[in-house]
Design an enzyme around this catalytic site. Structure first.
Site, PDB file in Angstrom:
ATOM      1  CE  LYS A  11      -3.848  -2.421   2.235  1.00 11.64           C
ATOM      2  NZ  LYS A  11      -4.777  -2.456   3.408  1.00 11.64           N
ATOM      3  CE1 TYR A  51      -9.231  -3.588   0.338  1.00 12.51           C
ATOM      4  CE2 TYR A  51      -8.548  -1.475  -0.552  1.00 12.51           C
ATOM      5  CZ  TYR A  51      -8.265  -2.628   0.158  1.00 12.51           C
ATOM      6  OH  TYR A  51      -6.997  -2.824   0.692  1.00 12.51           O
ATOM      7  CG  PHE A  59     -13.558   1.185   7.177  1.00 12.11           C
ATOM      8  CD1 PHE A  59     -12.970   0.611   6.056  1.00 12.11           C
ATOM      9  CD2 PHE A  59     -14.251   0.361   8.062  1.00 12.11           C
ATOM     10  CE1 PHE A  59     -13.056  -0.754   5.807  1.00 12.11           C
ATOM     11  CE2 PHE A  59     -14.341  -1.020   7.820  1.00 12.11           C
ATOM     12  CZ  PHE A  59     -13.744  -1.577   6.695  1.00 12.11           C
ATOM     13  NE  ARG A  87      -6.621 -12.826   4.483  1.00  5.17           N
ATOM     14  CZ  ARG A  87      -7.258 -11.667   4.589  1.00  5.17           C
ATOM     15  NH1 ARG A  87      -7.117 -10.741   3.660  1.00  5.17           N
ATOM     16  NH2 ARG A  87      -8.027 -11.423   5.613  1.00  5.17           N
ATOM     17  CB  THR A  93      -7.465  -6.761   9.302  1.00  7.77           C
ATOM     18  OG1 THR A  93      -7.783  -7.868   8.447  1.00  7.77           O
ATOM     19  CG2 THR A  93      -7.872  -5.453   8.643  1.00  7.77           C
ATOM     20  NE  ARG A 104      -2.135  -6.009   6.949  1.00  3.64           N
ATOM     21  CZ  ARG A 104      -3.224  -6.592   6.468  1.00  3.64           C
ATOM     22  NH1 ARG A 104      -3.779  -7.615   7.114  1.00  3.64           N
ATOM     23  NH2 ARG A 104      -3.772  -6.170   5.342  1.00  3.64           N
ATOM     24  CG  ASN A 114      -3.708  -2.626   6.937  1.00  2.62           C
ATOM     25  OD1 ASN A 114      -3.612  -2.116   5.823  1.00  2.62           O
ATOM     26  ND2 ASN A 114      -4.692  -3.456   7.254  1.00  2.62           N
ATOM     27  CG  HIS A 117      -4.849  -6.455  -0.727  1.00  2.00           C
ATOM     28  ND1 HIS A 117      -6.090  -6.575  -0.147  1.00  2.00           N
ATOM     29  CD2 HIS A 117      -4.853  -7.284  -1.808  1.00  2.00           C
ATOM     30  CE1 HIS A 117      -6.817  -7.437  -0.861  1.00  2.00           C
ATOM     31  NE2 HIS A 117      -6.098  -7.872  -1.871  1.00  2.00           N
ATOM     32  CD  GLU A 128      -8.245  -9.197  -4.287  1.00  2.18           C
ATOM     33  OE1 GLU A 128      -7.061  -9.503  -4.010  1.00  2.18           O
ATOM     34  OE2 GLU A 128      -9.141  -9.106  -3.429  1.00  2.18           O
TER      35      GLU A 128
HETATM   36  P1  DAT Z   1      -7.701  -7.257   4.986  1.00  2.00           P
HETATM   37  O1  DAT Z   1      -6.907  -6.151   4.350  1.00  2.00           O
HETATM   38  O2  DAT Z   1      -6.940  -7.858   6.159  1.00  2.00           O
HETATM   39  O3  DAT Z   1      -8.182  -8.282   4.007  1.00  2.00           O
HETATM   40  P2  DAT Z   1     -10.412  -6.230   5.000  1.00  2.00           P
HETATM   41  O4  DAT Z   1     -10.527  -6.807   3.631  1.00  2.00           O
HETATM   42  O5  DAT Z   1     -11.463  -6.575   5.994  1.00  2.00           O
HETATM   43  O6  DAT Z   1      -8.996  -6.595   5.657  1.00  2.00           O
HETATM   44  O7  DAT Z   1     -10.345  -4.643   4.899  1.00  2.00           O
HETATM   45  C1  DAT Z   1      -9.609  -4.029   3.882  1.00  2.00           C
HETATM   46  C2  DAT Z   1      -8.844  -2.864   4.451  1.00  2.00           C
HETATM   47  O8  DAT Z   1      -9.770  -1.902   4.968  1.00  2.00           O
HETATM   48  C3  DAT Z   1      -7.951  -3.210   5.632  1.00  2.00           C
HETATM   49  O9  DAT Z   1      -6.689  -3.703   5.239  1.00  2.00           O
HETATM   50  C4  DAT Z   1      -7.839  -1.887   6.331  1.00  2.00           C
HETATM   51  C5  DAT Z   1      -9.219  -1.277   6.118  1.00  2.00           C
HETATM   52  N1  DAT Z   1     -10.081  -1.567   7.278  1.00  2.00           N
HETATM   53  C6  DAT Z   1     -10.637  -2.753   7.590  1.00  2.00           C
HETATM   54  N2  DAT Z   1     -11.351  -2.673   8.729  1.00  2.00           N
HETATM   55  C7  DAT Z   1     -11.243  -1.385   9.124  1.00  2.00           C
HETATM   56  C8  DAT Z   1     -11.753  -0.636  10.230  1.00  2.00           C
HETATM   57  N3  DAT Z   1     -12.536  -1.215  11.138  1.00  2.00           N
HETATM   58  N4  DAT Z   1     -11.418   0.668  10.311  1.00  2.00           N
HETATM   59  C9  DAT Z   1     -10.638   1.262   9.383  1.00  2.00           C
HETATM   60  N5  DAT Z   1     -10.125   0.627   8.330  1.00  2.00           N
HETATM   61  C10 DAT Z   1     -10.427  -0.677   8.199  1.00  2.00           C
HETATM   62 MG    MG Z   2      -9.538  -8.100   2.439  1.00  2.00          MG
END
Ligand code: DAT
Ligand code: MG
Length: 150
Positions: A11, A51, A59, A87, A93, A104, A114, A117, A128
């Protein structure tokens, strides 16, 4: 199978902080195979598609703004159970819950910064990869595989 693929992305914070090499190093050292790599400035439209499952989250606008704030490095990695293991290598996350030893867990603190991805299933990985590498990833036979797989 050994040809399973995942989409891993550094990222904008990871690119800014010079952690691209560190992240590549971990996947290489593990024994996974690099099949595509590109530094790019993603459009909001591409990020909204990437996304799309999170579009209703509060968010989401902040996430898209963060992800489009600078260049990202997209990669395709191939290997046995690379989606699930990738992962695990990234960590949870929320970086405060990511185990030490994960990317992370070792290098960041906030969920909104974080670093990286990783696709969450084989199906989302293929979606993707098609989205980020519309011209396709390389398909190549690595001779070194005989030292990685029994
Ligand atoms: P991951 O990236 O571990 O697959 P995700 O797909 O649930 O997690 O979410 C995508 C991204 O969105 C994540 O890397 C960071 C952001 N994110 C997720 N949950 C969040 C939250 N509760 N508050 C702020 N950002 C969040
Ligand atoms: Mg994800």
């Amino acid at each position: 199978s050994q040809t399973e693929r995942t989409y891993i992305m550094v990222k904008p914070d990871g690119v800014e902080r010079g952690l691209v090499g560190e992240i590549i190093k971990r996947f290489e050292a593990k024994g996974y195979q690099l099949c595509a790599l590109e530094l790019m400035q993603p459009s909001k439209d591409l990020l909204e598609q990437h996304y799309r499952d999170l579009a209703s989250k509060p968010f989401f606008p902040k996430l898209v703004a963060y992800m489009s704030s600078g260049p990202v490095v997209g990669m395709v990695w191939q290997g046995k159970e690379v989606v699930k293991t990738g992962r695990k290598m990234l960590g949870a996350t929320n970086p405060l819950e990511s185990a030490p030893g994960t990317i992370r867990g070792d290098f960041c603190v906030d969920v909104g910064q974080n670093l990286c991805h990783g696709s969450d299933s084989v199906e989302s990985a293929e979606r993707e990869i098609a989205l980020w590498f519309p011209r396709g990833a390389a398909s190549w036979t690595r001779r070194f595989d005989s030292f990685i797989y029994e």
